[in-house]
Write a protein that holds these residues in place. Sequence first.
Motif, PDB file in Angstrom:
ATOM      1  N   VAL A  30     -32.363 -21.972 -27.673  1.00 45.76           N
ATOM      2  CA  VAL A  30     -31.148 -22.335 -28.407  1.00 45.76           C
ATOM      3  C   VAL A  30     -29.931 -21.695 -27.755  1.00 45.76           C
ATOM      4  CG1 VAL A  30     -29.928 -22.075 -30.605  1.00 45.76           C
ATOM      5  CG2 VAL A  30     -32.354 -22.674 -30.577  1.00 45.76           C
ATOM      6  N   ILE A  31     -28.864 -22.458 -27.653  1.00 46.13           N
ATOM      7  CA  ILE A  31     -27.577 -21.948 -27.175  1.00 46.13           C
ATOM      8  C   ILE A  31     -26.632 -21.923 -28.367  1.00 46.13           C
ATOM      9  CG2 ILE A  31     -25.605 -22.371 -25.660  1.00 46.13           C
ATOM     10  CD1 ILE A  31     -27.539 -23.619 -23.675  1.00 46.13           C
ATOM     11  N   GLY A  32     -26.111 -20.743 -28.670  1.00 50.43           N
ATOM     12  CA  GLY A  32     -25.313 -20.572 -29.873  1.00 50.43           C
ATOM     13  C   GLY A  32     -23.822 -20.567 -29.607  1.00 50.43           C
ATOM     14  N   PHE A  33     -23.114 -21.498 -30.252  1.00 47.94           N
ATOM     15  CA  PHE A  33     -21.655 -21.529 -30.213  1.00 47.94           C
ATOM     16  C   PHE A  33     -21.079 -21.099 -31.564  1.00 47.94           C
ATOM     17  CE2 PHE A  33     -22.949 -24.427 -26.887  1.00 47.94           C
ATOM     18  CZ  PHE A  33     -21.972 -24.327 -25.904  1.00 47.94           C
ATOM     19  N   GLY A  34     -21.906 -20.400 -32.376  1.00 46.96           N
ATOM     20  CA  GLY A  34     -21.517 -20.147 -33.750  1.00 46.96           C
ATOM     21  C   GLY A  34     -20.641 -18.941 -33.963  1.00 46.96           C
ATOM     22  N   ALA A  35     -21.032 -17.796 -33.440  1.00 47.63           N
ATOM     23  CA  ALA A  35     -20.337 -16.549 -33.771  1.00 47.63           C
ATOM     24  C   ALA A  35     -19.071 -16.382 -32.948  1.00 47.63           C
ATOM     25  CB  ALA A  35     -21.254 -15.356 -33.556  1.00 47.63           C
ATOM     26  N   LYS A 305     -15.550 -30.442 -21.023  1.00 48.07           N
ATOM     27  CA  LYS A 305     -16.894 -30.883 -21.390  1.00 48.07           C
ATOM     28  C   LYS A 305     -16.883 -31.646 -22.716  1.00 48.07           C
ATOM     29  CE  LYS A 305     -20.007 -30.135 -19.306  1.00 48.07           C
ATOM     30  NZ  LYS A 305     -20.589 -30.865 -18.152  1.00 48.07           N
ATOM     31  N   LEU A 306     -16.175 -31.115 -23.720  1.00 49.76           N
ATOM     32  CA  LEU A 306     -16.153 -31.783 -25.029  1.00 49.76           C
ATOM     33  C   LEU A 306     -15.500 -33.161 -24.952  1.00 49.76           C
ATOM     34  CD1 LEU A 306     -15.281 -28.805 -27.400  1.00 49.76           C
ATOM     35  CD2 LEU A 306     -17.449 -30.057 -27.306  1.00 49.76           C
ATOM     36  N   ALA A 307     -14.573 -33.340 -24.018  1.00 54.29           N
ATOM     37  CA  ALA A 307     -13.933 -34.652 -23.848  1.00 54.29           C
ATOM     38  C   ALA A 307     -14.939 -35.704 -23.397  1.00 54.29           C
ATOM     39  CB  ALA A 307     -12.790 -34.549 -22.842  1.00 54.29           C
ATOM     40  N   GLN A 308     -16.088 -35.266 -22.883  1.00 50.95           N
ATOM     41  CA  GLN A 308     -17.122 -36.192 -22.419  1.00 50.95           C
ATOM     42  C   GLN A 308     -18.136 -36.538 -23.511  1.00 50.95           C
ATOM     43  OE1 GLN A 308     -18.837 -34.845 -18.593  1.00 50.95           O
ATOM     44  NE2 GLN A 308     -17.089 -33.456 -18.409  1.00 50.95           N
ATOM     45  N   VAL A 309     -18.008 -35.919 -24.682  1.00 50.95           N
ATOM     46  CA  VAL A 309     -18.946 -36.189 -25.772  1.00 50.95           C
ATOM     47  C   VAL A 309     -18.489 -37.447 -26.501  1.00 50.95           C
ATOM     48  CG1 VAL A 309     -20.011 -35.325 -27.877  1.00 50.95           C
ATOM     49  CG2 VAL A 309     -19.403 -33.717 -26.049  1.00 50.95           C
ATOM     50  N   PRO A 310     -19.314 -38.465 -26.570  1.00 46.42           N
ATOM     51  CA  PRO A 310     -18.917 -39.694 -27.256  1.00 46.42           C
ATOM     52  C   PRO A 310     -18.556 -39.433 -28.717  1.00 46.42           C
ATOM     53  CG  PRO A 310     -20.920 -40.045 -25.975  1.00 46.42           C
ATOM     54  CD  PRO A 310     -20.662 -38.578 -25.959  1.00 46.42           C
ATOM     55  N   GLY A 311     -17.351 -39.865 -29.124  1.00 45.44           N
ATOM     56  CA  GLY A 311     -16.927 -39.748 -30.512  1.00 45.44           C
ATOM     57  C   GLY A 311     -16.193 -38.469 -30.861  1.00 45.44           C
ATOM     58  N   ILE A 350     -27.843 -31.663 -34.259  1.00 45.52           N
ATOM     59  CA  ILE A 350     -27.583 -31.101 -32.934  1.00 45.52           C
ATOM     60  C   ILE A 350     -28.420 -29.844 -32.712  1.00 45.52           C
ATOM     61  CG2 ILE A 350     -25.818 -29.939 -31.542  1.00 45.52           C
ATOM     62  CD1 ILE A 350     -23.790 -31.959 -32.610  1.00 45.52           C
ATOM     63  N   LEU A 351     -28.569 -29.029 -33.757  1.00 51.18           N
ATOM     64  CA  LEU A 351     -29.380 -27.819 -33.632  1.00 51.18           C
ATOM     65  C   LEU A 351     -30.855 -28.166 -33.435  1.00 51.18           C
ATOM     66  CD1 LEU A 351     -29.756 -24.763 -33.716  1.00 51.18           C
ATOM     67  CD2 LEU A 351     -29.820 -24.914 -36.219  1.00 51.18           C
ATOM     68  N   GLU A 352     -31.358 -29.088 -34.236  1.00 45.82           N
ATOM     69  CA  GLU A 352     -32.787 -29.391 -34.201  1.00 45.82           C
ATOM     70  C   GLU A 352     -33.183 -30.258 -33.015  1.00 45.82           C
ATOM     71  OE1 GLU A 352     -33.698 -31.004 -38.022  1.00 45.82           O
ATOM     72  OE2 GLU A 352     -33.454 -29.080 -39.057  1.00 45.82           O
ATOM     73  N   GLU A 353     -32.280 -31.142 -32.589  1.00 47.91           N
ATOM     74  CA  GLU A 353     -32.630 -32.078 -31.521  1.00 47.91           C
ATOM     75  C   GLU A 353     -32.168 -31.608 -30.139  1.00 47.91           C
ATOM     76  OE1 GLU A 353     -34.550 -34.597 -31.965  1.00 47.91           O
ATOM     77  OE2 GLU A 353     -34.600 -34.616 -34.158  1.00 47.91           O
ATOM     78  N   ALA A 354     -31.022 -30.915 -30.084  1.00 45.45           N
ATOM     79  CA  ALA A 354     -30.494 -30.473 -28.788  1.00 45.45           C
ATOM     80  C   ALA A 354     -30.581 -28.964 -28.609  1.00 45.45           C
ATOM     81  CB  ALA A 354     -29.038 -30.928 -28.628  1.00 45.45           C
ATOM     82  N   GLU A 355     -30.963 -28.278 -29.680  1.00 48.90           N
ATOM     83  CA  GLU A 355     -31.072 -26.816 -29.678  1.00 48.90           C
ATOM     84  C   GLU A 355     -29.740 -26.164 -29.302  1.00 48.90           C
ATOM     85  OE1 GLU A 355     -34.652 -26.602 -27.166  1.00 48.90           O
ATOM     86  OE2 GLU A 355     -35.731 -25.945 -28.968  1.00 48.90           O
ATOM     87  N   ILE A 385     -23.074 -27.818 -23.926  1.00 50.19           N
ATOM     88  CA  ILE A 385     -22.313 -29.054 -24.173  1.00 50.19           C
ATOM     89  C   ILE A 385     -22.958 -30.235 -23.465  1.00 50.19           C
ATOM     90  CG2 ILE A 385     -20.049 -30.155 -24.089  1.00 50.19           C
ATOM     91  CD1 ILE A 385     -20.261 -27.768 -25.992  1.00 50.19           C
ATOM     92  N   ASP A 386     -23.574 -29.999 -22.310  1.00 50.72           N
ATOM     93  CA  ASP A 386     -24.299 -31.090 -21.647  1.00 50.72           C
ATOM     94  C   ASP A 386     -25.428 -31.615 -22.539  1.00 50.72           C
ATOM     95  OD1 ASP A 386     -22.799 -31.292 -19.368  1.00 50.72           O
ATOM     96  OD2 ASP A 386     -24.106 -30.036 -18.127  1.00 50.72           O
TER      97      ASP A 386
END
Length: 394
Positions: A30-35, A305-311, A350-355, A385-386
């Motif tokens: 898991v890669i954490g962007f939370g804290a 990177k976020l600009a490449q995320v659809p939606g 996103i957490l469960e499927e992309a970790e 983000i990838d």
Amino acid sequence: MSARISAIQPSATLAVDSTAKALKAAGRPVIGFGAGEPDFPTPEHIVEAAVAAARDPKNHRYSPTAGLPELREALAEHVGSTSGLPIEPAQVLVTNGGKQAVFQAFATLLDPGDEVLLPAPYWTTYPEAIRQTGAVEVPVLAGAEQGYVPTVEQLEAARTERSRMLVLCSPSNPTGAVLTPEQVTAIGSWALEHGLWVVTDEIYQALTYGDMPFTSVLRAVPELVERTVILGGVAKSFAMTGWRVGWMVGPTDVIKAATNLQSHLTSNVNNIAQRAALAALTGPTEPVEAMREAFDRRRRLILDKLAQVPGFSVPTPSGAFYAFPDVSAVLGREIRGRRVDSSSELATVILEEAEVAAVPGEAFGAPGHLRFSYALGDDELIEGIDRVIALLSE
């Protein structure tokens, strides 16, 4: 349990971080962007000051509740330099981290039934701390289309005869938005006109980017000095989240009352941590600038990177270390056979499927968004983000 305590919601940011760490401990990548926690070690000169302090027996005893005199003097000088006003040590209270400063500021100034104008998106702790006083938060939502900054007109529409306080946080957690000098002046002048207290959280003041300056509300509107409480701490700018040193700065009578509260609540802050904070405030600035430059580089990287995320739609943050994309265009679709109708559900998928762990906007009074902290290493940032790009591109 009491109804008052039972009503408290857990910190969503800490909950996401805890979940991510638990999954990593179980072997999940898991890669954490939370804290909101810098990944840098505390600068060496600060650590060395703490080591020396631990060996000095005078730090093994109780010290004044309001803080070590040397630290209060340094903080008075520090806040005076950013506010442009003379600040006395008697106007300073050292607290156990920024959260204690938040709780004590509200506890000191609010009564049951008071209303607090709270620009949203807001940091998740503010409403919980307000409610503990019996007061009521009045969210004023500013969306991505206005850079997450409320207008005076929005604030005025939310004001009632019970309005007592306005909360400001610039640079902002969770959005990274920074109020321009003109915006600070307009909002501060409006608060002064209507006799509101202003509690301004300036813990990210050293972290602004490009040509965006940090503007203290007291520098913009010095007439507010008798109705303003400034909150801050060493956690973010000095990579000292675990040291737990924050502060309140305000009118002397307010600080005296808050000190009385703290005398029964916790007494003095850990003396070793206070000595470390003193070294942070009075020592070399190069380590802070190096971290700020690294955050700025990561800011540009995560925006790309976020600009490449659809939606995803992402206003450019000018401070702190958060990106806060509007993800509403993703909602209402199926992702790997799972329908996603809220940003909370999206964060779970996103957490469960992309970790990858991010904090849903519901925690900040702004459904339809996710918060990504970029206070982590470049490689993890890119990989994380990838993964999101790959998941939402399916």
